[in-house]
Design an enzyme around this catalytic site. Sequence first.
Site, PDB file in Angstrom:
ATOM      1  N   HIS A   1       0.854  -1.062  -0.064  1.00  0.00           N
ATOM      2  CA  HIS A   1       0.218  -0.058   0.100  1.00  0.00           C
ATOM      3  C   HIS A   1       0.938   1.201  -0.077  1.00  0.00           C
ATOM      4  O   HIS A   1       0.597   2.314  -0.955  1.00  0.00           O
ATOM      5  CB  HIS A   1      -0.798  -0.078   1.267  1.00  0.00           C
TER       6      HIS A   1
ATOM      7  N   CYS B   1      -0.265  -2.865 -18.261  1.00  0.00           N
ATOM      8  CA  CYS B   1      -0.369  -1.775 -17.369  1.00  0.00           C
ATOM      9  C   CYS B   1       0.158  -2.119 -15.622  1.00  0.00           C
ATOM     10  O   CYS B   1      -0.081  -1.362 -14.845  1.00  0.00           O
ATOM     11  CB  CYS B   1      -1.841  -1.092 -17.182  1.00  0.00           C
TER      12      CYS B   1
END
Length: 846
Positions: free
Chosen positions: A426, A803
Amino acid sequence: MKDLLGNKGAQLAEMSRIGIPVPPGFIITTEACRDYFKSGDLNEIFEEAKKAVRKLEEKTGKKFGGRENPLLVSVRSGAPISMPGMMDTILNLGLTDEIVEEMAEKNEWFAYDTYRRFIQMFGEIVVGIEGAKFEEIIEREKEKEGIKLDQEFSVNALKELVQEFKKIVDIPEPEKQLYMAIKAVFNSWNNERAIHYRKINRLPDDLGTGVVIQTMVFGNLGNDSGTGIVFTRNPANGENEIYGEFLLNAQGEDIVSGKRTPVPIEKLKEAMPHVYDELKKVAKKLERHYRDMQDIEFTIERKKLYILQTRTGKRTARAAIKIAVDMVEEGIINKREAIMRVDANSLQQLLHKQVDERAKLDIIARGRPASPGAAIGKICFSPDEAERRSEEESIILFRVETSPDDIHGIVKSKGVVTIKGGMTSHAAVVSRGLGIPCVVGVENIKIDEEKELLIVDGKKLGKNDVITIDGTTGNIILGEAPLIETGFSKELKKLLKWTDEYRKMKVMANADTPHDAKKALEFGAEGIGLGRTEHMFLQANRLPVVREMILAESKKDRMKALKKLKEMQINDFIQLFKIMNGKPLTIRLLDPPLHEFLPSYEEIMEEAIEKGLDEEKQKLLENVKRVREANPMLGHRGIRLAIVYPEIYIMQVEAIMKAAIKAKKEGYEPIPWIELPMVSHVNEIKAIKRKLQKAMEKIMENEGVKIEYKMGAMIELPRAALTADEIAMECDFISFGTNDLTQTTFGFSRDDAEGKFLRYYIQNHVLQDDPFETIDEKGVGELMKIAIEKAKKANKAIHISICGEHGGEAKSIKFCNSIGVDATSCSPFRIPTARLAAAQAAIGIQ
Ligand code: ADP
Ligand code: MG
Ligand code: MG
């Protein structure tokens, strides 16, 4: 011929061939070395070496072992692969007491200086006596003389040194010296340092070394002599000027040993202008000949220049770019070569402020470089506090790991450090998105939150201590390190422009905000390949609304939250469409792994146990409990969410259309590509596609404006890859989301793997590379190949992109180029890397 002669030998032979002044010598081949290792017998080789010495005598008019005009030689190691400083070299070989006496008649100081050097080197390297023993004697003598530097010794002191040295080393006659030295150099291939060096650099152990035996030239003949090292261009910034240092009245090892501080090469211009000019000429000639920047070792003997070694010079990323581009302009290399010479992954370093590596740094810990750039600030342990203190001072936020609840503190920090986590944790993802330097997975730091202390190797640091973090290297530095400005040099601009002539893959950006989108265009993005709508919601003021939507108990409540979000989204999209004007804007519909958006159940529970909960918190706890999942990464996210609650995606496509129409009415050209995340089965697309199309058509009809759009799917689950033909029939494009695809192919949790076992895997070579950084070609890559083949068969016009984090990593881009991926998409700061890597991939296969 470096395989046979060793790199040093081959380069010396080549230089001598093209007329560079090199002292005469000969080379014993690596083949001979390998023979010796097999047989253990040096006699035959030595017989040949003696013959070669005779030839050297003829050539120089000197005599090896002769009293008058003695031939002295260096015996130098040199392997086919460069192993700087790992093996041994002996200088001034061939001296005896009698020869030195004779030499002393002409120049006493020089004779004894050379002799004491020889005895020490011979003693250390050939006989194997500890260097400290010699140094002790030297130190004692210096004290006696009251001097600091070797060259200040009086003749008498040098004579005493020789006497003392000889008590610990026996010096044999010259032929025996040579025999022993050759043997010692051969054996230095297998000394511990060399073996260790080859191991960590994964170099083969069976090549052996060449031995260069070369006439000595003397830099210690007085102040018209000296020795030095120059680069043909500045290795730090690439300027086209010789760069280096030298010492007067010295021999080669004086510079490397650090005993004396050398002076900048410019000073040679004053001391010996002719020699300086010649050195410049030789540098140019060598550079033209080898067609690359060279690192040259030289010695000056009575104002005559000799070159003793040349090799390709190491350089910083910045210098590599400037040198490559300048060399094209000087007609030395062509554009393709220039493109191939720059390490694509290194470009990222250049775009951020950086720690000045030349400074003395107090590095206290090291982690993984998760988001590049350098930051300086005071230590802070809580996001609330970071938010508060950041008003007054710069803050570095230290956390064990971060969660969505920390965002308000992260955005206010200059840098972020987490003890746990990897490149896709994160903290890493959020910091990269925000362009904040970040280091994760710092093993040797502990946080004592209670006492608000950082504990590093037993040392305690508090809130007032200043720290510098380097997200480019992963270093954590105590104090304020000096930073240097970098940025796009005109050479980098030029090089990147050239890459566009060669590459086949398009380069797009992962960008979620207007700020990122602008950055991306500046770096040369040809569109946005991934706009993560959930990231648009991560801002502190929006998070409560997203939570409201996720936690809604009824459709009515959900619609209320959605309506608020819709207004925000329309505004976001309008801005993005305007910025991307005429270029595709890929918008990925909502994919919120729930744990990234909800407060942690455990944390609320802890709070409850500690101090009880008020009514509001109690309600939150119940809600979180209701929706929380055992494994949110594999949970109710992506398209799964939209199948159960279609109103979410309908809201989003309506917002997209409204924004596109608005932008178009204002004269812009919006090109929306709408992307569905976490598809595993074609039926999921079928279940929702019509509804989305209808919603968009209705808006276009109402507004009387037509917008061309595309619809596609992320391929980020193995099942989607294996059934890409079915998926491709429903899509205009597909895009590999390789973060999730890697997670689900390996079955490694992105959140936990790094700290729990992945680091161990890599350190112990269970895995060669981190699969979250470099595509695992055999596994994940195989799924990609299957998907591409199937998708293209089913839908010829399909556009295929990548991506994930891999989209900005050179090796992965090369792989994607080879399997037929049309475009890569990566974070803005990685776009230059991607452009260069894509060009290198295209040139590589021509
Ligand atoms: P390394 O591979 O560790 O650089 P070298 O064989 O290049 O070892 O030797 C180190 C230094 O010794 C050289 O840079 C040079 O200054 C000195 N040296 C080697 N050979 C000679 C020579 N023939 N004459 C004078 N100096 C020499
Ligand atoms: Mg050398
Ligand atoms: Mg994903």
